[in-house]
Motif scaffolding. Structure first.
Motif, PDB file in Angstrom:
ATOM      1  N   UNK A 104      31.045  33.293  44.329  1.00 15.74           N
ATOM      2  CA  UNK A 104      32.031  34.354  44.493  1.00 15.74           C
ATOM      3  C   UNK A 104      31.814  35.416  43.432  1.00 15.74           C
ATOM      4  N   UNK A 105      32.081  36.668  43.814  1.00 18.91           N
ATOM      5  CA  UNK A 105      31.934  37.812  42.910  1.00 18.91           C
ATOM      6  C   UNK A 105      33.137  38.722  43.102  1.00 18.91           C
ATOM      7  N   UNK A 106      33.655  39.239  42.003  1.00 15.12           N
ATOM      8  CA  UNK A 106      34.725  40.220  42.080  1.00 15.12           C
ATOM      9  C   UNK A 106      34.117  41.515  42.604  1.00 15.12           C
ATOM     10  N   UNK A 107      34.764  42.148  43.559  1.00  9.84           N
ATOM     11  CA  UNK A 107      34.261  43.370  44.189  1.00  9.84           C
ATOM     12  C   UNK A 107      35.127  44.544  43.749  1.00  9.84           C
ATOM     13  N   UNK A 108      34.701  45.241  42.728  1.00 10.35           N
ATOM     14  CA  UNK A 108      35.450  46.387  42.239  1.00 10.35           C
ATOM     15  C   UNK A 108      36.504  45.999  41.223  1.00 10.35           C
ATOM     16  N   UNK A 109      37.430  46.898  41.035  1.00  5.52           N
ATOM     17  CA  UNK A 109      38.483  46.751  40.033  1.00  5.52           C
ATOM     18  C   UNK A 109      39.740  46.147  40.660  1.00  5.52           C
ATOM     19  N   UNK A 110      40.290  45.137  40.023  1.00  2.00           N
ATOM     20  CA  UNK A 110      41.580  44.591  40.438  1.00  2.00           C
ATOM     21  C   UNK A 110      42.667  45.595  40.084  1.00  2.00           C
ATOM     22  N   UNK A 111      43.728  45.601  40.871  1.00  2.00           N
ATOM     23  CA  UNK A 111      44.857  46.454  40.508  1.00  2.00           C
ATOM     24  C   UNK A 111      46.159  45.727  40.796  1.00  2.00           C
ATOM     25  N   UNK A 112      47.217  46.256  40.244  1.00  2.00           N
ATOM     26  CA  UNK A 112      48.492  45.610  40.439  1.00  2.00           C
ATOM     27  C   UNK A 112      49.619  46.429  39.859  1.00  2.00           C
ATOM     28  N   UNK A 113      50.800  45.896  40.012  1.00  2.00           N
ATOM     29  CA  UNK A 113      51.967  46.470  39.366  1.00  2.00           C
ATOM     30  C   UNK A 113      52.946  45.330  39.146  1.00  2.00           C
ATOM     31  N   UNK A 114      53.495  45.288  37.934  1.00  2.23           N
ATOM     32  CA  UNK A 114      54.409  44.212  37.605  1.00  2.23           C
ATOM     33  C   UNK A 114      53.761  42.861  37.793  1.00  2.23           C
ATOM     34  N   UNK A 115      54.395  42.009  38.592  1.00  3.51           N
ATOM     35  CA  UNK A 115      53.879  40.657  38.806  1.00  3.51           C
ATOM     36  C   UNK A 115      52.990  40.545  40.042  1.00  3.51           C
ATOM     37  N   UNK A 116      52.600  41.665  40.620  1.00  6.69           N
ATOM     38  CA  UNK A 116      51.779  41.658  41.839  1.00  6.69           C
ATOM     39  C   UNK A 116      50.360  42.121  41.539  1.00  6.69           C
ATOM     40  N   UNK A 117      49.403  41.471  42.188  1.00 10.26           N
ATOM     41  CA  UNK A 117      47.983  41.705  41.933  1.00 10.26           C
ATOM     42  C   UNK A 117      47.243  41.771  43.260  1.00 10.26           C
ATOM     43  N   UNK A 118      46.244  42.661  43.319  1.00  5.99           N
ATOM     44  CA  UNK A 118      45.384  42.780  44.503  1.00  5.99           C
ATOM     45  C   UNK A 118      43.953  42.934  44.021  1.00  5.99           C
TER      46      UNK A 118
END
Length: 124
Positions: free
Chosen positions: A68-82
């Motif tokens: 598995x590889x991370x694809x790009x930058x993770x983003x989020x706000x508060x307690x939520x992540x994408x």
């Protein structure tokens, strides 16, 4: 407060758990997931560290030699992540891709992950 760097680090820990094996995987799961964390996608689900360990081990057996590889930058706000990920022999060659949405526990570990499959390997 979570920052962009925090979200990226959390996503990287998640990917590390999916790539680890044996005792290293057990440790990586404990680092990335809260004790009663839940994971679900269209193909599998698990709750708690032991079930996550079994689920990840089964996926590794099914896709031996792929990572598995991370694809790009993770983003989020508060307690939520994408974040997006790929599965393949390297970061540039994907046989599967997905987008995961997560809810973070108070300590910053993953409490719940919902996985969506954007590219699924063709049955051969």
């Amino acid at each position: 407060m979570n920052t962009v760097n925090d979200y990226q680090a959390i996503a990287q820990q998640y990917i590390a758990a999916w790539n680890a094996s044996g005792a290293e995987r057990t440790h990586a799961i404990a680092q990335a997931f809260a004790p009663d964390a839940r994971y679900t996608d269209p193909l599998m689900q698990a709750r708690g560290h032991a079930a996550l360990d079994q689920m990840i081990g089964a996926a590794q057996q099914q896709f031996g030699g792929l990572r598995f590889h991370l694809d790009g930058q993770a983003d989020g706000h508060g307690e939520r992540l994408r974040f997006r990920w790929t599965l393949g022999p390297d970061a540039d060659t994907a046989v599967a891709k997905g987008t995961d949405f997560a809810l973070l526990a108070g300590d910053g570990r993953l409490a719940e992950v919902s996985g969506f499959l954007d590219l699924v390997p063709q049955a051969g």
